[in-house]
Design a protein around this motif. Sequence first.
Motif, mmCIF file in Angstrom:
data_model
loop_
_atom_site.group_PDB
_atom_site.id
_atom_site.type_symbol
_atom_site.label_atom_id
_atom_site.label_comp_id
_atom_site.label_asym_id
_atom_site.label_seq_id
_atom_site.Cartn_x
_atom_site.Cartn_y
_atom_site.Cartn_z
ATOM 1 N N GLY A 104 0.828 -1.206 0.000
ATOM 2 C CA GLY A 104 0.000 0.000 0.000
ATOM 3 C C GLY A 104 0.859 1.251 0.000
ATOM 4 N N LEU A 105 0.273 2.349 -0.422
ATOM 5 C CA LEU A 105 0.981 3.635 -0.400
ATOM 6 C C LEU A 105 0.819 4.351 0.933
ATOM 7 C CD1 LEU A 105 0.234 4.992 -3.980
ATOM 8 C CD2 LEU A 105 2.323 3.918 -3.134
ATOM 9 N N ALA A 106 -0.323 4.162 1.569
ATOM 10 C CA ALA A 106 -0.565 4.816 2.859
ATOM 11 C C ALA A 106 0.451 4.318 3.881
ATOM 12 C CB ALA A 106 -1.982 4.533 3.337
ATOM 13 N N ARG A 107 0.614 5.112 4.925
ATOM 14 C CA ARG A 107 1.579 4.795 5.990
ATOM 15 C C ARG A 107 2.985 4.654 5.421
ATOM 16 N NH1 ARG A 107 -0.731 2.528 11.067
ATOM 17 N NH2 ARG A 107 -2.956 2.749 10.859
ATOM 18 N N ARG A 108 3.291 5.549 4.494
ATOM 19 C CA ARG A 108 4.616 5.614 3.872
ATOM 20 C C ARG A 108 4.986 4.314 3.164
ATOM 21 N NH1 ARG A 108 7.347 10.011 4.825
ATOM 22 N NH2 ARG A 108 9.332 9.008 4.400
ATOM 23 N N GLY A 109 3.986 3.704 2.541
ATOM 24 C CA GLY A 109 4.240 2.494 1.766
ATOM 25 C C GLY A 109 4.328 1.225 2.578
ATOM 26 N N ALA A 110 3.756 1.227 3.764
ATOM 27 C CA ALA A 110 3.838 0.048 4.633
ATOM 28 C C ALA A 110 3.061 -1.128 4.048
ATOM 29 C CB ALA A 110 3.283 0.376 6.020
ATOM 30 N N TRP A 111 3.655 -2.294 4.164
ATOM 31 C CA TRP A 111 2.951 -3.536 3.841
ATOM 32 C C TRP A 111 2.074 -3.901 5.035
ATOM 33 C CZ3 TRP A 111 3.305 -7.199 -0.245
ATOM 34 C CH2 TRP A 111 4.073 -6.781 -1.312
ATOM 35 N N TRP A 132 -2.560 -19.072 19.348
ATOM 36 C CA TRP A 132 -1.289 -19.555 18.814
ATOM 37 C C TRP A 132 -1.208 -19.286 17.309
ATOM 38 C CZ3 TRP A 132 -0.820 -24.474 16.057
ATOM 39 C CH2 TRP A 132 0.509 -24.804 15.763
ATOM 40 N N MET A 133 -2.283 -19.570 16.569
ATOM 41 C CA MET A 133 -2.288 -19.325 15.121
ATOM 42 C C MET A 133 -2.164 -17.836 14.808
ATOM 43 S SD MET A 133 -4.994 -22.033 13.399
ATOM 44 C CE MET A 133 -6.385 -21.041 13.867
ATOM 45 N N VAL A 134 -2.927 -17.007 15.508
ATOM 46 C CA VAL A 134 -2.865 -15.560 15.271
ATOM 47 C C VAL A 134 -1.484 -15.030 15.653
ATOM 48 C CG1 VAL A 134 -3.811 -13.312 15.939
ATOM 49 C CG2 VAL A 134 -5.356 -15.220 15.411
ATOM 50 N N GLY A 135 -0.911 -15.532 16.741
ATOM 51 C CA GLY A 135 0.443 -15.136 17.122
ATOM 52 C C GLY A 135 1.453 -15.477 16.039
ATOM 53 N N TRP A 136 1.307 -16.658 15.447
ATOM 54 C CA TRP A 136 2.182 -17.037 14.333
ATOM 55 C C TRP A 136 2.018 -16.051 13.178
ATOM 56 C CZ3 TRP A 136 0.855 -18.017 9.349
ATOM 57 C CH2 TRP A 136 1.901 -18.406 8.516
ATOM 58 N N ALA A 137 0.777 -15.682 12.853
ATOM 59 C CA ALA A 137 0.517 -14.759 11.741
ATOM 60 C C ALA A 137 1.139 -13.391 12.010
ATOM 61 C CB ALA A 137 -0.985 -14.630 11.498
ATOM 62 N N VAL A 138 1.063 -12.921 13.237
ATOM 63 C CA VAL A 138 1.674 -11.644 13.604
ATOM 64 C C VAL A 138 3.190 -11.740 13.442
ATOM 65 C CG1 VAL A 138 2.119 -10.066 15.537
ATOM 66 C CG2 VAL A 138 -0.209 -10.909 15.107
ATOM 67 N N ASP A 139 3.779 -12.817 13.946
ATOM 68 C CA ASP A 139 5.229 -12.994 13.830
ATOM 69 C C ASP A 139 5.664 -13.090 12.370
ATOM 70 O OD1 ASP A 139 5.458 -12.963 16.591
ATOM 71 O OD2 ASP A 139 5.639 -15.155 16.771
ATOM 72 N N GLU A 140 4.913 -13.815 11.566
ATOM 73 C CA GLU A 140 5.248 -13.963 10.138
ATOM 74 C C GLU A 140 5.122 -12.631 9.414
ATOM 75 O OE1 GLU A 140 6.482 -15.998 6.644
ATOM 76 O OE2 GLU A 140 6.687 -16.430 8.785
ATOM 77 N N SER A 141 4.137 -11.837 9.771
ATOM 78 C CA SER A 141 3.979 -10.511 9.173
ATOM 79 C C SER A 141 5.176 -9.625 9.518
ATOM 80 C CB SER A 141 2.677 -9.857 9.646
ATOM 81 O OG SER A 141 1.567 -10.600 9.198
ATOM 82 N N ARG A 142 5.594 -9.656 10.768
ATOM 83 C CA ARG A 142 6.785 -8.905 11.189
ATOM 84 C C ARG A 142 8.020 -9.374 10.420
ATOM 85 N NH1 ARG A 142 5.692 -9.534 16.709
ATOM 86 N NH2 ARG A 142 4.622 -7.668 17.292
ATOM 87 N N ARG A 143 8.168 -10.688 10.335
ATOM 88 C CA ARG A 143 9.324 -11.274 9.658
ATOM 89 C C ARG A 143 9.390 -10.823 8.202
ATOM 90 N NH1 ARG A 143 11.098 -15.178 6.540
ATOM 91 N NH2 ARG A 143 9.104 -16.095 5.987
ATOM 92 N N ARG A 144 8.243 -10.629 7.581
ATOM 93 C CA ARG A 144 8.191 -10.210 6.183
ATOM 94 C C ARG A 144 8.197 -8.696 6.010
ATOM 95 N NH1 ARG A 144 5.333 -14.267 2.204
ATOM 96 N NH2 ARG A 144 5.762 -16.247 3.252
ATOM 97 N N GLY A 145 8.384 -7.963 7.089
ATOM 98 C CA GLY A 145 8.537 -6.522 6.997
ATOM 99 C C GLY A 145 7.251 -5.721 6.971
ATOM 100 N N CYS A 146 6.155 -6.298 7.376
ATOM 101 C CA CYS A 146 4.889 -5.560 7.416
ATOM 102 C C CYS A 146 4.930 -4.511 8.522
ATOM 103 C CB CYS A 146 3.715 -6.514 7.653
ATOM 104 S SG CYS A 146 3.422 -7.650 6.284
ATOM 105 N N GLY A 147 4.261 -3.396 8.271
ATOM 106 C CA GLY A 147 4.182 -2.325 9.264
ATOM 107 C C GLY A 147 3.013 -2.491 10.208
ATOM 108 N N LEU A 148 2.067 -3.349 9.869
ATOM 109 C CA LEU A 148 0.918 -3.616 10.725
ATOM 110 C C LEU A 148 0.242 -4.904 10.303
ATOM 111 C CD1 LEU A 148 -2.234 -2.559 9.429
ATOM 112 C CD2 LEU A 148 -0.623 -0.712 9.008
ATOM 113 N N VAL A 149 -0.564 -5.416 11.200
ATOM 114 C CA VAL A 149 -1.405 -6.591 10.931
ATOM 115 C C VAL A 149 -2.837 -6.159 11.159
ATOM 116 C CG1 VAL A 149 -1.968 -8.948 11.594
ATOM 117 C CG2 VAL A 149 0.393 -8.181 11.699
#
Length: 150
Positions: free
Chosen positions: A74-81, A102-119
Amino acid sequence: MSLRRAEVSDVPALAALFGADPVSAARGDSGEGDLTDYERAFAAVDADPRHLLVVAVEDEGPVVGTLQLSFLPGLARRGAWRGQIEAVQVAASQQGRGVGAWMVGWAVDESRRRGCGLVQLTSATERVDAHRFYERLGFTASHVGFKLTF
């Protein structure tokens, strides 16, 4: 308990999870009969590297949970994924045992690992218990969502 990428052979179990959920069932997920639509959707999700469909299994046993995690540019939030969590389902027999957290925690961690700015995620207005669950995990009800169904 382990989490793995879903396989096409999991489609009947996934359809059954959706069909067992009253809100999903009211929207047409029966979990029974012809699975062609589920299989078609599975193929599209599985083929796209920006989407992960995972399943929780207990000791190589049956599927007891699932969620889809999508990565959105996305372009918003300075291009944050964004990591977008969808279709969280846990078998009734496993609810209250920490599988969903546990599943949602994994998804949050995976999003962080991939450089996302938010979940982010959405949850139907009638899922009051789910809203409390997500708030316990640190999510905030920050937006109002709208849908146009065809």
